[in-house]
Design an enzyme around this catalytic site. Structure first.
Site, PDB file in Angstrom:
ATOM      1  N   LYS A  96      -0.791   4.954   4.474  1.00 31.05           N
ATOM      2  CA  LYS A  96      -1.700   4.035   5.168  1.00 31.05           C
ATOM      3  C   LYS A  96      -1.229   3.821   6.599  1.00 31.05           C
ATOM      4  O   LYS A  96      -0.055   3.538   6.852  1.00 31.05           O
ATOM      5  CB  LYS A  96      -1.782   2.695   4.424  1.00 31.05           C
ATOM      6  CG  LYS A  96      -2.835   1.753   4.993  1.00 31.05           C
ATOM      7  CD  LYS A  96      -3.103   0.594   4.055  1.00 31.05           C
ATOM      8  CE  LYS A  96      -4.134  -0.365   4.622  1.00 31.05           C
ATOM      9  NZ  LYS A  96      -5.423   0.293   4.924  1.00 31.05           N
ATOM     10  N   HIS A 149       0.832  -1.200   0.000  1.00 27.94           N
ATOM     11  CA  HIS A 149       0.000   0.000   0.000  1.00 27.94           C
ATOM     12  C   HIS A 149       0.868   1.252   0.000  1.00 27.94           C
ATOM     13  O   HIS A 149       2.073   1.193   0.241  1.00 27.94           O
ATOM     14  CB  HIS A 149      -0.938   0.025   1.215  1.00 27.94           C
ATOM     15  CG  HIS A 149      -2.157  -0.829   1.053  1.00 27.94           C
ATOM     16  ND1 HIS A 149      -2.172  -2.161   1.381  1.00 27.94           N
ATOM     17  CD2 HIS A 149      -3.392  -0.541   0.573  1.00 27.94           C
ATOM     18  CE1 HIS A 149      -3.378  -2.657   1.125  1.00 27.94           C
ATOM     19  NE2 HIS A 149      -4.132  -1.698   0.631  1.00 27.94           N
TER      20      HIS A 149
END
Length: 233
Positions: A135, A131
């Site tokens: 995040k 990600h």
């Protein structure tokens, strides 16, 4: 339909655009700088905030008799509390680690593959998720859902970010650039490997799925999942 956005970051803005394109009205854009004014007028609330704000957002919506679609991850130690509050208020609730249509199909494929692989002890399962660097939680909620899907359909008992022991599933969590989300499930043996993978190209799929879930949930009472929304049972 009137929608309250609980969380107005990058995802919230994409959800807003898609909701408006689908003919809905946004009655609240909640961030850290404003109040819940307007929440009670909403037909449904969509929570894409941060782990520290999720419980407050979801609670406020249930207390205002507004059903909630929540895509925030990293707060699930309070999940049972929110389920209890939803039931107490006779509300409606969908919480998912990922609202993408493709990912929810991937969840089903993952569970089916786990059932097949249960009888082949020579293959060891592991997972990788990648990600963007913004995040806040690791591993991702989607990776945890994938691991749980394997655990429920195999002899594995838990997941870990550390080196796997016994019946553990190792999850490797990477944070790289602006990657929207890539999840891979690997079955490795000395002879060969089997891999299934989902790659998100942007946030559109997550946002569209959340709006579709909100459209489906409006006016309903109970605890539901994306399997209900997409009829994937």
């Amino acid at each position: 339909m009137k929608i309250a956005l609980l969380g107005y970051g990058k995802m919230g803005k994409v959800i807003e655009r898609i909701a408006l394109e689908r003919g809905h009205e946004i009655v609240l854009k909640k961030d850290e700088f404003n109040t819940y004014d307007g929440l009670s007028t909403a037909d449904v609330a969509i929570d894409f905030s941060v782990p520290s704000a999720a419980v407050s957002n979801i609670s406020a919506a249930f207390n205002a008799n507004v059903p909630v679609v929540s895509g925030t991850t990293g707060w699930l130690e309070h999940y049972d509390e929110m389920i209890a509050l939803c039931n107490e208020k006779k509300g409606g609730f969908i919480s998912s680690s990922n609202f993408s249509l493709g990912v929810n199909i991937f969840f089903g494929l993952n569970e089916y593959l786990a059932k097949i692989m249960k009888q082949f002890d020579s293959y060891k399962v592991s997972m990788e998720e990648i990600h963007h660097i913004h995040k806040l939680d690791a591993p991702s909620g989607t990776a945890i859902s994938l691991a749980q899907g394997v655990i429920e359909n195999s002899n594995y008992s838990e997941w870990t970010l550390e080196e796997a022991k016994n019946n553990q599933i190792h999850i490797e969590a990477k944070r790289i650039g602006e990657v929207p989300g890539t999840h891979t499930v690997n079955y490795d043996s000395a002879i060969d490997s089997i891999e299934i993978k989902h790659t998100a190209h942007n946030r559109e799929g997550f946002a569209l799925g959340a709006v579709i879930a909100a459209e489906w949930l409006a006016g309903k009472q109970g605890i539901f999942s994306m399997k209900d929304v997409l009829n994937l049972q």
